[in-house]
Design a protein around this motif. Sequence first.
Motif, mmCIF file in Angstrom:
data_model
loop_
_atom_site.group_PDB
_atom_site.id
_atom_site.type_symbol
_atom_site.label_atom_id
_atom_site.label_comp_id
_atom_site.label_asym_id
_atom_site.label_seq_id
_atom_site.Cartn_x
_atom_site.Cartn_y
_atom_site.Cartn_z
ATOM 1 N N LEU A 5 0.796 -1.152 -0.066
ATOM 2 C CA LEU A 5 -0.105 0.014 -0.098
ATOM 3 C C LEU A 5 0.878 1.096 -0.011
ATOM 4 O O LEU A 5 0.520 2.252 -0.670
ATOM 5 C CB LEU A 5 -0.839 -0.007 1.302
ATOM 6 N N LEU A 6 1.993 1.112 0.578
ATOM 7 C CA LEU A 6 2.855 2.407 0.771
ATOM 8 C C LEU A 6 3.511 2.688 -0.712
ATOM 9 O O LEU A 6 3.393 3.736 -1.263
ATOM 10 C CB LEU A 6 3.931 2.339 1.813
ATOM 11 N N PHE A 7 3.829 1.534 -1.164
ATOM 12 C CA PHE A 7 4.372 1.653 -2.514
ATOM 13 C C PHE A 7 3.415 2.164 -3.543
ATOM 14 O O PHE A 7 3.756 2.912 -4.493
ATOM 15 C CB PHE A 7 5.030 0.209 -3.131
ATOM 16 N N TYR A 8 2.321 1.656 -3.752
ATOM 17 C CA TYR A 8 1.091 2.217 -4.478
ATOM 18 C C TYR A 8 0.841 3.551 -4.108
ATOM 19 O O TYR A 8 0.670 4.420 -5.001
ATOM 20 C CB TYR A 8 -0.254 1.307 -4.343
ATOM 21 N N GLY A 9 0.686 4.006 -2.867
ATOM 22 C CA GLY A 9 0.441 5.381 -2.626
ATOM 23 C C GLY A 9 1.507 6.438 -2.908
ATOM 24 O O GLY A 9 1.226 7.545 -3.074
ATOM 25 N N VAL A 11 3.873 5.562 -5.429
ATOM 26 C CA VAL A 11 4.312 5.559 -6.961
ATOM 27 C C VAL A 11 3.075 6.168 -8.082
ATOM 28 O O VAL A 11 3.742 6.793 -8.867
ATOM 29 C CB VAL A 11 4.417 4.017 -7.322
ATOM 30 N N VAL A 12 2.152 5.974 -7.572
ATOM 31 C CA VAL A 12 1.080 6.549 -8.451
ATOM 32 C C VAL A 12 1.056 8.101 -8.658
ATOM 33 O O VAL A 12 1.345 8.590 -9.792
ATOM 34 C CB VAL A 12 -0.312 6.101 -8.054
ATOM 35 N N PRO A 13 1.161 8.685 -7.490
ATOM 36 C CA PRO A 13 1.347 10.296 -7.479
ATOM 37 C C PRO A 13 2.570 10.679 -8.371
ATOM 38 O O PRO A 13 2.736 11.452 -9.257
ATOM 39 C CB PRO A 13 1.215 10.839 -6.180
ATOM 40 N N VAL A 14 3.591 9.800 -7.951
ATOM 41 C CA VAL A 14 5.084 10.358 -8.491
ATOM 42 C C VAL A 14 5.071 10.048 -10.413
ATOM 43 O O VAL A 14 5.365 10.735 -11.141
ATOM 44 C CB VAL A 14 6.276 9.364 -8.097
ATOM 45 N N ASN A 15 4.248 9.064 -10.607
ATOM 46 C CA ASN A 15 4.018 8.579 -11.877
ATOM 47 C C ASN A 15 3.245 9.729 -12.686
ATOM 48 O O ASN A 15 3.589 10.122 -13.896
ATOM 49 C CB ASN A 15 3.298 7.136 -12.080
ATOM 50 N N TRP A 16 2.321 10.315 -12.142
ATOM 51 C CA TRP A 16 1.178 11.245 -12.772
ATOM 52 C C TRP A 16 2.155 12.585 -12.693
ATOM 53 O O TRP A 16 2.082 13.423 -13.616
ATOM 54 C CB TRP A 16 -0.118 11.488 -11.855
ATOM 55 N N ALA A 17 2.995 12.856 -11.734
ATOM 56 C CA ALA A 17 3.756 13.957 -11.594
ATOM 57 C C ALA A 17 4.685 13.982 -12.929
ATOM 58 O O ALA A 17 5.144 15.014 -13.525
ATOM 59 C CB ALA A 17 4.586 14.049 -10.447
ATOM 60 N N TRP A 18 5.506 12.748 -13.287
ATOM 61 C CA TRP A 18 6.379 12.687 -14.276
ATOM 62 C C TRP A 18 5.521 12.590 -15.624
ATOM 63 O O TRP A 18 6.136 13.483 -16.523
ATOM 64 C CB TRP A 18 7.099 11.173 -14.091
ATOM 65 N N HIS A 19 4.503 12.453 -15.627
ATOM 66 C CA HIS A 19 3.520 12.435 -16.888
ATOM 67 C C HIS A 19 3.277 13.968 -17.160
ATOM 68 O O HIS A 19 3.573 14.493 -18.266
ATOM 69 C CB HIS A 19 2.432 11.560 -16.876
ATOM 70 N N LEU A 20 2.940 14.699 -15.851
ATOM 71 C CA LEU A 20 2.553 15.996 -16.395
ATOM 72 C C LEU A 20 3.697 16.939 -16.796
ATOM 73 O O LEU A 20 3.528 17.999 -17.227
ATOM 74 C CB LEU A 20 1.852 16.778 -15.136
ATOM 75 N N LEU A 21 4.936 16.489 -16.040
ATOM 76 C CA LEU A 21 6.109 17.210 -16.611
ATOM 77 C C LEU A 21 6.463 16.847 -17.962
ATOM 78 O O LEU A 21 7.373 18.097 -18.360
ATOM 79 C CB LEU A 21 7.530 16.988 -15.685
ATOM 80 N N THR A 22 6.285 15.980 -18.465
ATOM 81 C CA THR A 22 6.761 15.550 -19.768
ATOM 82 C C THR A 22 5.752 16.064 -21.072
ATOM 83 O O THR A 22 6.134 16.207 -22.019
ATOM 84 C CB THR A 22 7.072 14.166 -19.892
ATOM 85 N N ARG A 23 4.539 15.915 -20.670
ATOM 86 C CA ARG A 23 3.606 16.183 -21.636
ATOM 87 C C ARG A 23 2.209 16.649 -20.991
ATOM 88 O O ARG A 23 1.925 16.177 -19.710
ATOM 89 C CB ARG A 23 3.131 15.277 -22.713
ATOM 90 N N PRO A 24 1.356 17.568 -21.715
ATOM 91 C CA PRO A 24 0.122 17.973 -20.897
ATOM 92 C C PRO A 24 -0.728 16.732 -21.023
ATOM 93 O O PRO A 24 -0.750 15.921 -21.634
ATOM 94 C CB PRO A 24 -0.354 19.017 -22.292
ATOM 95 N N ILE A 25 -1.823 16.937 -19.807
ATOM 96 C CA ILE A 25 -2.871 15.864 -19.828
ATOM 97 C C ILE A 25 -3.839 15.829 -20.907
ATOM 98 O O ILE A 25 -4.123 16.688 -21.420
ATOM 99 C CB ILE A 25 -3.488 16.036 -18.516
ATOM 100 N N ALA A 26 -4.182 14.468 -21.104
ATOM 101 C CA ALA A 26 -4.909 14.703 -22.440
ATOM 102 C C ALA A 26 -6.627 15.014 -21.978
ATOM 103 O O ALA A 26 -6.863 14.710 -20.730
ATOM 104 C CB ALA A 26 -5.051 13.087 -22.750
#
Length: 435
Positions: A5-9, A11-26
Amino acid sequence: MQLLLLFYGTVVPVNWAWHLLTRPIAPGWTLVLVLDVIVAMLAFVSVALIRQGHFRIAIKLFVGASLASLMLAYHRLGTNALLIDQVMVILTLVISGLVLGRRALWTVFGILLLVFAIGYVADANNTERSEYWARNSWRNAPGLVLSYLLIAIILDRTLTALRESLADANARRRELQQEMAERERAQAQLIHAQKLEATGRLASGVAHDFNNILDVILGFSKQRHRIGEADDLRTQASELADTLEGVEIAARRGTAITRKLLSFSRSDLLRLEVFDAGQAIAELQPMLRQLFPPDVRVAYTAADMPLPVRLDRSEFELMILNIAANARDAMPDGGRFTVTTTRLADDAIEIAMADSGHGMDERVQRRIFEPFFTTKSAADGTGLGLAVIRDLITAGGGQIDVSSAVGAGATFRIHLPLATMQVLPEEHGKSAMAL
């Protein structure tokens, strides 16, 4: 589970942060972002609940939030949500089956089918999608359902096998615990039986020693007939005083036995002291004479020098009386019992006690010092006397042996090391001897 649960809680926000830094949200994915962040926050809440002891509640909260998030995402995006939510789908199946059981696994599987159906309905109603997209989604539906059905079946059979193995292990553990408890009860019963046996043997040994003391007292009491035959009152008084003195000495020996019996429960050590063995045997002569019937002659030949030994004196005196009682039993028709003390050249003393009784064969001589071996009946002997005597002498650094022949009597020879005697200052009006 807390680590997961700690890993999921995290990794998911970090993944979204990386996604938003590289390209805009669809377009349309903002809802998915919000839902993922909420589920990630609830993962940390579930960890807190687990640490407080609410394990199942925490898992139900996380699985329920995940399913609700999937349902909203599929309703908004249709089957397009499968592009990022495959991990969430499989994770909800695994966690529900592993933690909550088979019923929860198939319940979650049914809810996932409902989620997929919502996604396909959303695709069919989406005017922005082409008719080919909708038909392609419906063609992929059977394969998708079968894939997750296969995953659910594998999880079900695996978890069932694990639970059966766990149940068998628990059953074996309970059987082992029951067997251990039965063994403990059997051991407790055995210890209790051994305690009863030891108590019985102790009582038999004490009764045997007391019987010897009582025989001495009875011998002195029988002298009252001879005292009455004397004409001189002074002679009668003297003989009565001697008789009472013998009774007093015998009573003291009985008191010593009682003291040993009382100290048995406290595991006291022997009361070792240095005393003159020849003098101790000389003081026992009145008791020895009363221990034997009138048709047995008792003789004592003392050494012409002190014979200091270091033993428990009361045990030493009981040892002499015990051997004398055995000699008495070996001479039912009368005979002779002699005690001889000698100082040997190797700084040792010898106490020889001989009788003219029926003697022993070689087999009896080999076993005579074994505990509980006796040629007497159960009412007359316990087989502990000579074994205890041997242990006492061995503890004092000496040894005991016997020589005998059938019909020729028996002779017990006790060898003890000499001890250095030193007279200490008088204490409370009595002198003492020590090393």
